[in-house]
Write an enzyme that holds these catalytic residues in place. Structure first.
Site, short mmCIF file in Angstrom:
data_model
loop_
_atom_site.label_atom_id
_atom_site.label_comp_id
_atom_site.label_asym_id
_atom_site.label_seq_id
_atom_site.Cartn_x
_atom_site.Cartn_y
_atom_site.Cartn_z
N LYS A 175 0.78 -1.45 0.05
CA LYS A 175 -0.04 -0.11 -0.04
C LYS A 175 1.18 1.27 0.03
CE LYS A 175 -3.19 2.79 0.43
NZ LYS A 175 -4.53 3.52 -0.28
N LYS A 243 -0.13 11.75 5.93
CA LYS A 243 -0.38 11.02 7.16
C LYS A 243 0.82 9.22 6.47
CE LYS A 243 -2.97 7.59 6.76
NZ LYS A 243 -3.34 6.45 7.15
P1 NAD Z 1 -12.23 8.88 8.40
O1 NAD Z 1 -12.13 9.69 9.18
O2 NAD Z 1 -13.52 9.13 7.61
O3 NAD Z 1 -12.69 7.55 9.04
C1 NAD Z 1 -12.33 6.96 10.09
C2 NAD Z 1 -13.03 6.45 11.24
O4 NAD Z 1 -12.56 5.98 12.42
C3 NAD Z 1 -13.94 7.95 11.51
O5 NAD Z 1 -15.82 7.88 12.03
C4 NAD Z 1 -13.91 8.05 13.63
O6 NAD Z 1 -14.89 8.30 14.10
C5 NAD Z 1 -13.73 6.26 13.65
N1 NAD Z 1 -12.50 6.54 14.18
C6 NAD Z 1 -11.87 7.01 14.80
N2 NAD Z 1 -10.91 5.83 16.13
C7 NAD Z 1 -11.98 5.74 16.69
C8 NAD Z 1 -11.68 4.61 17.55
N3 NAD Z 1 -10.92 4.96 18.39
N4 NAD Z 1 -12.59 3.89 17.46
C9 NAD Z 1 -13.53 3.53 16.86
N5 NAD Z 1 -14.02 3.85 16.17
C10 NAD Z 1 -12.31 5.77 15.55
O7 NAD Z 1 -11.03 7.88 7.47
P2 NAD Z 1 -11.09 7.20 5.80
O8 NAD Z 1 -11.19 7.93 4.48
O9 NAD Z 1 -12.84 5.90 6.26
O10 NAD Z 1 -9.54 6.45 6.19
C11 NAD Z 1 -9.70 5.08 6.14
C12 NAD Z 1 -8.29 4.02 6.58
O11 NAD Z 1 -7.95 4.00 5.28
C13 NAD Z 1 -6.99 5.54 6.57
O12 NAD Z 1 -6.34 4.28 7.18
C14 NAD Z 1 -6.91 5.54 4.86
O13 NAD Z 1 -5.75 5.97 5.49
C15 NAD Z 1 -7.06 4.31 4.39
N6 NAD Z 1 -7.81 4.93 3.09
C16 NAD Z 1 -8.55 6.14 2.86
C17 NAD Z 1 -8.77 5.94 1.17
C18 NAD Z 1 -10.19 7.37 1.30
O14 NAD Z 1 -10.01 7.78 0.19
N7 NAD Z 1 -10.32 8.45 1.79
C19 NAD Z 1 -8.49 5.37 0.40
C20 NAD Z 1 -7.76 4.36 0.73
C21 NAD Z 1 -7.75 3.88 2.18
#
Ligand code: NAD
Length: 298
Positions: A175, A243
């Site tokens: 990744k 990040k």
């Molecule tokens: P986001 O911030 O939208 O969602 C994360 C969720 O986790 C939130 O709803 C938050 O409230 C929850 N959370 C945080 N800490 C918590 C805890 N201790 N217990 C329970 N819930 C908790 O992030 P995202 O965009 O969905 O991305 C998630 C992961 O996927 C990241 O690592 C990101 O790098 C990766 N990712 C994101 C994308 C994208 O396009 N957004 C694409 C590929 C990978």
């Protein structure tokens, strides 16, 4: 277990931008989803999911627990912290972390969970919110072949390219290599568009032409229109890419691999965040070029 195996029970933790769609696709595939997020309103939006009041409650009946959280410390807190998965292992014995985090941390957690009889699979994704919505994510999984075989039917509900890429940490490593290419590709789109704009060329037409030739790319295809129109709305946020670029830099330093192109793009991302773009989508990197070339948008 095959990809059409009997529906199971998934504990899903982290129902944000990506997780909300992934959980809905698991439900669509017939799995039960017990969902937990520190923001209960995020869980309430997943119709059909059973809301869980804690990590332990999400894990209690689960064949597999999936985490989709922002960064390494968040995953460590959910896995190893008080009330976390190490103390409340799912009866199915599998945890799949689909967040993008440090490969080293993934390997460490894999070892610690193994001591509790739980197999950790690091299974980050590529494809963004659209891929998550359509169930067409690319999923790159690290862990044992046996654990991957048991998790595969769940992954198949969320992605179309689902690949076991090696042992613990291998998914995160692949990744981060993906992110090196994504970031440099976005930068290349920004530079070509800035040059074309300064020359007075029609950007939308140029994008279409280039999509038919050897410069075609996923970034130009999906993010090009928003770069051109100035739409900065979030999908994959600038903050999340920063990040990932931090994780890349840590990995590159630990392996003594110089990444000059990535270092340069990282500076552009830092500039974007300094200009208040951190919460915007990655296409907002082009706004750095607006400033560098003194272009004023409405
Ligand atoms: P986001 O911030 O939208 O969602 C994360 C969720 O986790 C939130 O709803 C938050 O409230 C929850 N959370 C945080 N800490 C918590 C805890 N201790 N217990 C329970 N819930 C908790 O992030 P995202 O965009 O969905 O991305 C998630 C992961 O996927 C990241 O690592 C990101 O790098 C990766 N990712 C994101 C994308 C994208 O396009 N957004 C694409 C590929 C990978």
């Amino acid at each position: 277990m095959t990809e059409h195996a009997t529906p199971g029970t998934v504990g899903f933790i982290g129902l944000g931008t990506m997780g909300c769609h992934m959980a809905r696709n698991l439900l669509k595939a017939g799995h039960a989803v017990h969902a937990y997020d520190v923001r209960p309103e995020a869980v309430a939006e997943i119709s059909g999911a059973v809301p869980a009041a804690s990590i332990a409650e999400a894990a209690r009946a689960a064949d597999i627990v999936i985490t989709m959280l922002p960064d390494t410390p968040d995953v460590e807190a959910v896995v190893l912290g008080p009330g976390g998965l190490a103390d409340n292992p799912p009866p199915g014995g599998i945890v799949a972390d689909m967040s993008t985090i440090s490969p080293q941390a993934a390997r460490r957690m894999h070892g610690l969970l193994a001591g509790r009889g739980v197999e950790l699979i690091d299974a980050p994704v590529s494809g963004g919110p659209v891929g998550a919505l359509n169930g067409t994510l690319t999923i790159m999984a690290g862990g044992s072949a046996a654990a991957f075989a048991r998790a595969r039917s769940f992954f198949a509900a969320m992605g179309t390219t689902v690949t076991h890429v090696g042992g613990p940490g291998a998914g995160q490593t692949v990744k981060l290599c993906n992110q090196v290419m994504v970031a440099i590709n976005i930068q290349s789109c920004c530079e070509a568009l800035a040059l074309a704009r300064a020359s007075g060329v029609d950007l939308a037409q140029m994008r279409e032409v280039l999509m038919g030739g050897s410069a075609a790319s996923w970034m130009l295809d999906r993010l090009g229109p928003a770069m051109i129109s100035g739409d900065a709305s979030a999908g994959f946020r600038i903050d999340l890419m920063l990040k990932d670029l931090r994780l890349v830099a840590e990995m590159a330093q630990s392996l003594a691999v110089p990444l000059p192109g990535t270092a340069l793009v990282t500076s552009q991302y830092v500039a974007a965040r300094a200009h208040g773009e951190g919460g915007n989508g990655n296409q907002a990197l082009f706004r750095v070029y607006d400033r560098m070339t003194n272009q004023v948008r409405d």
